[in-house]
Design a protein around this motif. Structure first.
Motif, short mmCIF file in Angstrom:
data_model
loop_
_atom_site.label_atom_id
_atom_site.label_comp_id
_atom_site.label_asym_id
_atom_site.label_seq_id
_atom_site.Cartn_x
_atom_site.Cartn_y
_atom_site.Cartn_z
N CYS A 112 0.19 15.54 -0.47
CA CYS A 112 0.94 14.65 0.42
C CYS A 112 0.34 13.25 0.39
O CYS A 112 -0.72 13.01 -0.19
CB CYS A 112 0.95 15.20 1.84
SG CYS A 112 -0.68 15.22 2.62
N ALA A 113 1.03 12.34 1.06
CA ALA A 113 0.62 10.93 1.00
C ALA A 113 -0.63 10.63 1.81
O ALA A 113 -1.16 9.53 1.74
CB ALA A 113 1.76 10.04 1.46
N TYR A 126 7.08 6.03 1.50
CA TYR A 126 5.80 6.43 2.08
C TYR A 126 4.97 7.31 1.14
O TYR A 126 4.24 8.19 1.58
CB TYR A 126 6.02 7.11 3.43
CG TYR A 126 6.75 6.23 4.40
CD1 TYR A 126 6.15 5.06 4.90
CD2 TYR A 126 8.04 6.51 4.80
CE1 TYR A 126 6.82 4.22 5.76
CE2 TYR A 126 8.73 5.67 5.67
CZ TYR A 126 8.12 4.53 6.14
OH TYR A 126 8.80 3.68 6.99
N SER A 127 5.06 7.03 -0.15
CA SER A 127 4.22 7.69 -1.14
C SER A 127 3.07 6.79 -1.53
O SER A 127 3.03 5.61 -1.18
CB SER A 127 5.05 8.07 -2.38
OG SER A 127 5.95 9.11 -2.08
N HIS A 159 6.78 10.73 0.35
CA HIS A 159 5.63 11.28 1.09
C HIS A 159 4.67 12.06 0.18
O HIS A 159 4.05 13.02 0.62
CB HIS A 159 6.11 12.17 2.24
CG HIS A 159 7.02 11.47 3.20
ND1 HIS A 159 6.56 10.65 4.20
CD2 HIS A 159 8.38 11.45 3.28
CE1 HIS A 159 7.59 10.16 4.89
NE2 HIS A 159 8.70 10.63 4.34
N ASP A 199 1.20 8.98 7.59
CA ASP A 199 2.63 8.72 7.75
C ASP A 199 3.06 7.41 7.11
O ASP A 199 4.16 7.31 6.58
CB ASP A 199 2.99 8.70 9.24
CG ASP A 199 2.90 10.08 9.89
OD1 ASP A 199 3.00 11.08 9.15
OD2 ASP A 199 2.72 10.14 11.11
N LYS A 200 2.20 6.37 7.16
CA LYS A 200 2.55 5.06 6.63
C LYS A 200 1.42 4.55 5.73
O LYS A 200 0.59 3.74 6.15
CB LYS A 200 2.81 4.07 7.77
CG LYS A 200 4.05 4.42 8.60
CD LYS A 200 4.33 3.35 9.64
CE LYS A 200 5.61 3.63 10.40
NZ LYS A 200 5.91 2.60 11.41
#
Length: 279
Positions: free
Chosen positions: A257-258, A228-229, A244, A261-262
């Motif tokens: 952060c990414a 999830y990056s 992430h 979440d997805k």
């Protein structure tokens, strides 16, 4: 008609629940009514067939067949692969759903199968991988070569790619021999998952579940991009990216952060850069 083709069609006909196929077929029927010039093509590619496997094998064979290796020969080969390994068709269905859900230009389940070269290239890789793992390396490499010639997508048949994968536009995609791409990954055109030129053996990236790799990014070496990056457009990634996270730049650095979440599902490539360490 060969017996393998007959058996594969019989297996398709026995499928009591295939929502992807049912929807794809209904969409194709509507398309044939609205565009009569395509009706013959749509019939032989989809509507003539009893199930998804037979339609997929026919379409892929028509794409890569030529005067040296005929489409009918390849169709029998693809039927054999789909019959021997049900996970190929399972992944192909999941890929169709991924295209429909993530690509704003995709308005039906039928479009990827009929028109998107990234989808075709990915399914041909899956058959080539089956060939590779069954010791038929010459034919696997032949398919890799044909896909590269036709679609400008070069995926080594030994690479390992999961399901629910979305390759948008696809031109210029390169995925090396020891690369791993897990489920639910999205990548855009011009992405390279390659080696550094200094390694031998296990030398290509490991892309974990749910990663988004944007346009023209290069991920090089036996490194990991955590689940999830996100990798920003045009980035060159030479070191492992934690889960992430977002990595951007040349060379890439972490910028936070990414973003969701997805990321591979959201396809959100907007990046608010903060100071971060080089990676």
């Amino acid at each position: 008609m060969s017996k393998p083709v007959e058996r594969n069609r019989a297996a398709d006909a026995l499928s009591v629940c295939d929502p992807v196929w049912d929807r794809l077929r209904a969409e194709t029927e509507e398309m044939a009514l609205s565009e009569p010039a395509l009706a013959s093509y749509l019939h032989v590619t989809v509507l003539h067939h009893k199930g998804f496997n037979a339609s997929l094998a026919y379409q892929l064979a028509q794409k890569v067949g030529n005067s040296e290796v005929r489409a009918m020969q390849l169709r029998e080969l693809f039927d054999e692969a789909l019959r021997d390994d049900p996970s190929i068709a399972e992944a192909a269905r999941a890929d169709i759903v991924a295209y429909y859900e993530r690509d704003p230009a995709c308005h039906s389940y039928a479009q990827p199968l009929l028109f998107f070269k990234g989808y075709s290239a990915l399914q041909l890789y899956r058959v080539a991988h089956w060939l590779w793992t069954h010791g038929r390396r010459a034919m696997a490499l032949y398919l890799q070569s044909r896909v590269s010639e036709l679609f400008a997508v070069d995926i080594h048949p030994a690479a390992r790619i999961g399901k629910g994968v979305f390759i948008d536009h696809a031109t210029g995609i390169v995925i090396g021999e020891t690369a791993v791409v897990e489920d639910d990954v999205s990548m855009l055109h011009g992405v390279t998952l390659g080696g550094t030129g200094k390694e031998i053996g296990d030398r290509h990236p490991k892309i974990r579940r749910g990663v988004l790799i944007s346009v023209g990014a290069k991920v090089l070496g036996n490194i990991e991009v955590g689940e999830y990056s996100r990798i920003g457009a045009g980035s060159v990634v030479l070191q492992t990216v934690p889960p992430h996270c977002t990595a951007v730049g040349v060379p890439a650095k972490l910028v936070g952060c990414a973003g969701c979440d997805k990321p591979s599902h959201e396809m959100d490539q907007m990046i608010v850069e903060t100071d971060g360490p080089a990676i």
